[in-house]
Enzyme design. Structure first.
Site, PDB file in Angstrom:
ATOM      1  CB  CYS A  91      -0.984  -0.063   1.162  1.00 62.47           C
ATOM      2  SG  CYS A  91      -2.452   0.902   0.867  1.00 62.47           S
ATOM      3  CG  HIS A 135      -3.030  -3.385   4.044  1.00 64.49           C
ATOM      4  ND1 HIS A 135      -1.997  -2.766   4.707  1.00 64.49           N
ATOM      5  CD2 HIS A 135      -3.701  -2.395   3.401  1.00 64.49           C
ATOM      6  CE1 HIS A 135      -2.019  -1.474   4.484  1.00 64.49           C
ATOM      7  NE2 HIS A 135      -3.055  -1.218   3.694  1.00 64.49           N
ATOM      8  CD  GLU A 158      -0.043  -5.601   5.970  1.00 69.66           C
ATOM      9  OE1 GLU A 158      -0.072  -6.209   4.877  1.00 69.66           O
ATOM     10  OE2 GLU A 158      -0.333  -4.400   6.071  1.00 69.66           O
TER      11      GLU A 158
HETATM   12  N1  GLN Z   1      -3.746   6.284   1.340  1.00 74.42           N
HETATM   13  C1  GLN Z   1      -2.396   5.999   1.746  1.00 74.42           C
HETATM   14  C2  GLN Z   1      -1.383   6.838   0.955  1.00 74.42           C
HETATM   15  O1  GLN Z   1      -1.748   7.402  -0.014  1.00 74.42           O
HETATM   16  C3  GLN Z   1      -2.070   4.529   1.623  1.00 74.42           C
HETATM   17  C4  GLN Z   1      -3.018   3.721   2.470  1.00 74.42           C
HETATM   18  C5  GLN Z   1      -2.428   2.500   3.087  1.00 74.42           C
HETATM   19  O2  GLN Z   1      -1.202   2.316   3.148  1.00 74.42           O
HETATM   20  N2  GLN Z   1      -3.302   1.653   3.617  1.00 74.42           N
HETATM   21  O3  GLN Z   1      -0.261   6.890   1.294  1.00 74.42           O
END
Ligand code: GLN
Length: 187
Positions: free
Chosen positions: A79, A170, A172
């Protein structure tokens, strides 16, 4: 095997729990001193990419971590970690700028902030894998040296380029360790 987990902000402890479950040693990277001893792979967790990016610079971790990845250290970005690794971010400057892809932050924002869906990712496991998205990015396009691992509704959500693995979801945060095991095989 020792895996460093960047622990400046976000969902880092969950990666540690997944590695504990698989009996793999890990440690948290919070300052420059933490990366002095050798280690075998790096996880850049989810969180807020702008915050993690700023902290990397502030703590003098940006250049050494970038160099380690350039030199071939296996890295998994989930992410925000995916965003930090990207060469291009729609409408913003890149951070580490290492993986040949263009990502869109908060891409699912207007549709739904967080959701979960099961899919089979053949390279990872023959069983369905639960994808958990939290204000997730997607990958709009990749260079030809990038291997797409998973697409969902026409958008790339997992990919690999050499020593770099990224997921916009995610793993994890689920009980399923198949993705973590896939990363371990890269080491
Ligand atoms: N929205 C976050 C970003 O732009 C990422 C979200 C996440 O890591 N769950 O950095």
């Amino acid at each position: 095997m020792r895996i460093g987990i960047l622990a400046l902000q976000g969902a880092f402890i969950e990666h540690k729990y997944a590695l504990d479950k698989l009996g793999v040693e890990s440690f948290e990277i919070r300052q420059k001193r933490d990366i002095e001893k050798p280690f075998d792979a790096l996880i850049i967790p989810g969180g807020e990419s702008t915050v993690i990016g700023k902290l990397l610079h502030k703590l003098d971790l940006f250049e050494p971590i970038k160099k380690m990845i350039e030199d071939g250290m296996p890295v998994w970005g989930t992410c925000a970690g995916l965003i930090l690794l990207a060469k291009n971010i729609v409408g913003e400057d890149a951070h580490l700028g290492l993986m040949d892809m263009t990502v869109k932050r908060n891409a699912y924002g207007k549709q739904i902030d967080s959701f979960s869906q099961e899919v089979v990712i053949p390279e990872v496991s023959e069983n369905p894998f639960p994808l958990v998205f939290i204000r997730a990015p997607w990958i709009e396009s990749v260079g030809e040296n990038v291997n797409v691992l998973c697409e969902l509704n026409g958008h790339i959500v997992a990919a690999r380029q050499d020593n770099m693995l990224v997921t916009s979801f995610h793993p994890e945060l689920t009980d399923n360790t198949a993705f973590t095991e896939y990363f371990l095989k890269m080491i």
